[in-house]
Enzyme design. Structure first.
Site, mmCIF file in Angstrom:
data_model
loop_
_atom_site.group_PDB
_atom_site.id
_atom_site.type_symbol
_atom_site.label_atom_id
_atom_site.label_comp_id
_atom_site.label_asym_id
_atom_site.label_seq_id
_atom_site.Cartn_x
_atom_site.Cartn_y
_atom_site.Cartn_z
ATOM 1 N N PHE A 95 -19.672 37.503 0.512
ATOM 2 C CA PHE A 95 -19.974 36.390 -0.250
ATOM 3 C C PHE A 95 -18.572 35.496 -0.240
ATOM 4 C CE2 PHE A 95 -23.011 36.551 -3.759
ATOM 5 C CZ PHE A 95 -23.794 37.724 -3.352
ATOM 6 N N LYS A 139 -14.637 36.487 10.075
ATOM 7 C CA LYS A 139 -15.073 37.860 9.705
ATOM 8 C C LYS A 139 -16.068 38.230 10.550
ATOM 9 C CE LYS A 139 -12.884 37.572 5.243
ATOM 10 N NZ LYS A 139 -12.631 38.148 3.752
ATOM 11 N N PRO A 194 -6.262 45.821 1.403
ATOM 12 C CA PRO A 194 -7.295 45.839 2.762
ATOM 13 C C PRO A 194 -8.246 44.724 2.307
ATOM 14 C CG PRO A 194 -7.537 47.562 1.243
ATOM 15 C CD PRO A 194 -6.367 46.958 0.650
ATOM 16 N N ASP A 195 -8.556 43.848 3.564
ATOM 17 C CA ASP A 195 -9.904 43.259 3.487
ATOM 18 C C ASP A 195 -10.930 44.051 3.836
ATOM 19 O OD1 ASP A 195 -12.016 41.206 3.997
ATOM 20 O OD2 ASP A 195 -10.366 39.712 4.233
ATOM 21 N N ILE A 196 -11.636 44.616 2.712
ATOM 22 C CA ILE A 196 -12.893 45.383 2.885
ATOM 23 C C ILE A 196 -13.853 44.848 3.833
ATOM 24 C CG2 ILE A 196 -14.444 47.199 1.988
ATOM 25 C CD1 ILE A 196 -12.614 46.666 -0.606
ATOM 26 N N LYS A 249 -15.382 31.768 7.099
ATOM 27 C CA LYS A 249 -15.362 33.020 6.569
ATOM 28 C C LYS A 249 -16.305 33.737 7.470
ATOM 29 C CE LYS A 249 -13.069 32.988 2.309
ATOM 30 N NZ LYS A 249 -13.357 32.705 0.658
ATOM 31 N N ASN A 283 -9.433 39.664 -12.131
ATOM 32 C CA ASN A 283 -10.127 38.317 -12.092
ATOM 33 C C ASN A 283 -11.310 38.280 -12.868
ATOM 34 O OD1 ASN A 283 -12.565 39.115 -10.215
ATOM 35 N ND2 ASN A 283 -11.087 39.460 -8.932
HETATM 36 O O1 PMT Z 1 -19.365 39.293 -10.872
HETATM 37 P P1 PMT Z 1 -19.939 37.850 -11.387
HETATM 38 O O2 PMT Z 1 -19.475 37.423 -12.649
HETATM 39 O O3 PMT Z 1 -21.365 37.953 -11.362
HETATM 40 O O4 PMT Z 1 -19.410 36.938 -10.374
HETATM 41 C C1 PMT Z 1 -19.880 36.690 -8.864
HETATM 42 C C2 PMT Z 1 -18.933 36.234 -8.064
HETATM 43 C C3 PMT Z 1 -18.477 35.012 -8.258
HETATM 44 C C4 PMT Z 1 -17.723 37.327 -8.273
HETATM 45 C C5 PMT Z 1 -19.776 36.528 -6.702
HETATM 46 O O5 PMT Z 1 -20.985 35.684 -6.432
HETATM 47 C C6 PMT Z 1 -18.752 36.117 -5.461
HETATM 48 O O6 PMT Z 1 -18.553 35.049 -5.005
HETATM 49 N N1 PMT Z 1 -18.030 37.375 -4.982
HETATM 50 C C7 PMT Z 1 -17.180 37.434 -4.247
HETATM 51 C C8 PMT Z 1 -15.641 37.031 -4.407
HETATM 52 C C9 PMT Z 1 -14.627 36.780 -3.471
HETATM 53 O O7 PMT Z 1 -13.725 37.614 -3.483
HETATM 54 O O8 PMT Z 1 -14.768 35.939 -2.753
HETATM 55 P P2 PMT Z 1 -13.589 35.511 -1.365
HETATM 56 O O9 PMT Z 1 -14.321 34.217 -0.964
HETATM 57 O O10 PMT Z 1 -12.442 35.783 -2.171
HETATM 58 O O11 PMT Z 1 -13.764 36.645 -0.421
HETATM 59 C C10 PMT Z 1 -14.783 36.804 0.666
HETATM 60 C C11 PMT Z 1 -15.295 37.908 0.714
HETATM 61 O O12 PMT Z 1 -14.601 38.969 1.208
HETATM 62 C C12 PMT Z 1 -16.123 38.534 -0.364
HETATM 63 O O13 PMT Z 1 -17.337 39.068 0.071
HETATM 64 C C13 PMT Z 1 -15.377 39.469 -1.141
HETATM 65 O O14 PMT Z 1 -16.075 40.697 -1.357
HETATM 66 C C14 PMT Z 1 -14.535 40.124 0.362
HETATM 67 N N2 PMT Z 1 -13.152 40.597 0.218
HETATM 68 C C15 PMT Z 1 -12.356 39.671 -0.320
HETATM 69 C C16 PMT Z 1 -11.076 40.211 -0.274
HETATM 70 C C17 PMT Z 1 -10.907 41.560 0.052
HETATM 71 N N3 PMT Z 1 -9.541 42.095 -0.150
HETATM 72 N N4 PMT Z 1 -11.646 42.474 0.569
HETATM 73 C C18 PMT Z 1 -12.956 41.957 0.518
HETATM 74 O O15 PMT Z 1 -13.922 42.703 0.867
#
Ligand code: PMT
Length: 404
Positions: free
Chosen positions: A323, A341, A305-307, A337, A210
């Site tokens: 995030f 979570k 895995p969803d870490i 979320k 991404n």
């Molecule tokens: O890196 P940059 O270019 O500065 O951009 C910043 C950002 C947009 C990446 C950052 O601000 C951000 O939003 N990060 C989280 C991105 C994300 O994966 O969001 P999500 O809504 O899909 O996931 C929710 C949360 O679960 C996140 O904290 C993510 O780290 C976590 N996750 C998601 C999937 C997974 N398999 N494991 C996880 O831990």
């Protein structure tokens, strides 16, 4: 050491003989990783030419408030928003008086008035001018408003007199700038931050990933380090230099990220998940480059895995901050979320169409059980510092509730 990596420092140079020392100050700030934008008063330009500062800072020097070219590029308000900190060195008695009275009749004084960032002044003037009651009153007014006065030093002056009024040496000013970014909000804590994208291989030359640049996560790790925490940064592939005084662990895939996070988790107080982890990976990674044969191909994907969810469910759960990257219904989706979570906090951002991913600025809506805060559009560094303040408040509150 790159102790000022990614910091944006606006250096104001006013008209004193000490302006020659400011050229060295620019070099030292840049050596420490800072971006430096020089703004000169007309008097400053009489001692050292803007060209010298342009060559040392790698940026055009701004001098005029009403400069059509500069306003078309980065206007004075944008410049004020750009800076993480403003330092005026040398700050003459005249500049100090104008700042104390809120004047905005040249570019530097206007910027100081328009900016909402720490303002540091390194006075440089004749000893009698420094001792003058008017200067003392002006300094007291500025100190009352939170302006930090660096020095001045005592000693022999360019005019031949001796006494207080010499500008501090650039090494001392750099150290004071470094200190300004430090707090002790999270002293004694261990924080693990994830950042960047993950890459999930399709074949030896292609992958699913991404647009995450890692900037947000790196800024959070830096802000946590500046707040006194011991920081581990686990990041997917990015083009950023790891921050100083942070233990850096580079990874490629979600599974590798999960393994590294769980290696450290037992001793972690706060986990902040800024990484954009790929939700799916290929069931089978082709051993050789997939040939362009049929009209279309299908890839079978399985969930990664969803870490974040796993950390939150860990028996010795740290204070867990997620995030949420959303293209729609940001608040509602982030709330889901947060609850699903069982997070302690979530920082939600709108992404897509030039927002969130791979940008210099961002905006965050931070939610936690029973509260929220909107952090408006700012540089990722500034946002990260504000986020770390919120994390520290909530973390200490949770700990003190558990202790009672
Ligand atoms: O890196 P940059 O270019 O500065 O951009 C910043 C950002 C947009 C990446 C950052 O601000 C951000 O939003 N990060 C989280 C991105 C994300 O994966 O969001 P999500 O809504 O899909 O996931 C929710 C949360 O679960 C996140 O904290 C993510 O780290 C976590 N996750 C998601 C999937 C997974 N398999 N494991 C996880 O831990």
């Amino acid at each position: 050491m790159k102790t000022l990596l990614y910091k944006r420092i606006l250096l104001g140079v006013s008209g004193g003989i000490a302006a020659y020392k400011s050229a060295d100050l620019v070099r030292r700030l840049r050596d420490r990783g800072a971006e430096v934008q020089v703004v000169m008063t007309r008097g400053g330009g009489g001692f050292v030419t803007p060209l010298t500062f342009q060559a040392l800072s790698g940026r055009p020097v701004f001098t005029e408030l009403l400069d059509h070219d500069a306003e078309a590029g980065m206007g004075h308000i944008a410049l004020a928003r750009w800076a993480d900190l403003i330092v005026v060195a040398p700050a003459t008695a005249n500049v100090i008086a104008r700042l104390a009275h809120g004047m905005a009749d040249d570019l530097l004084s206007t910027l100081c008035l328009a900016a909402d960032v720490p303002l540091l002044l390194a006075p440089a003037m004749n000893q009698q001018m420094w001792r003058a009651v008017a200067t003392a009153d002006n300094i007291a007014t500025l100190v009352n408003r939170g302006v930090e006065i660096l020095g001045p030093a005592q000693g022999e002056q360019a005019c031949g007199e001796t006494g207080p009024g010499r500008m501090l040496e650039p090494t001392d000013i750099v150290q004071m700038i470094e200190n300004r970014f430090r707090t002790s909000l999270l002293s004694g804590t261990r924080i693990l931050v994830t950042a960047g994208p993950t890459r999930e291989a399709i074949d030896p030359v292609r992958f699913i990933s991404n647009h995450s640049s890692g900037r947000m996560g790196f800024a959070v790790a830096t802000a946590a380090m500046e707040a006194g925490a011991e920081v581990i940064l686990v990041s997917g592939p990015v083009n950023l230099e790891p921050p100083d005084r942070v233990r850096y662990i580079p990874v490629e895939t979600a599974e590798q990220m999960q393994a590294q996070v769980f290696n450290e988790l037992e001793h972690i107080d706060i986990f902040i998940s800024a990484a954009a982890v790929a939700d799916y990976r290929c069931v089978k990674v082709a051993a050789n480059k997939i040939k362009k044969s049929g009209k279309s191909i299908s890839l079978e994907l399985e969930k990664n895995p969803d870490i974040l969810a796993m950390v939150s469910a860990y028996r010795k759960k740290p204070f867990t901050v997620g995030f949420a990257a959303e293209t729609e219904a940001v608040h509602e989706n982030a709330l889901i979320k947060l609850k699903d979570k069982r997070l302690d906090m979530i920082a939600a951002n709108q992404v897509g169409q030039g927002l969130g991913f791979n940008t210099e600025d961002n905006a965050l809506e931070v939610l936690w059980p029973g509260g929220s805060a909107s952090l408006g559009r700012l540089s990722k560094d500034k946002l990260a510092r504000k986020l770390i303040h919120l994390v520290a408040d909530r973390f200490h509150e949770k700990n003190s509730n558990q202790a009672h």
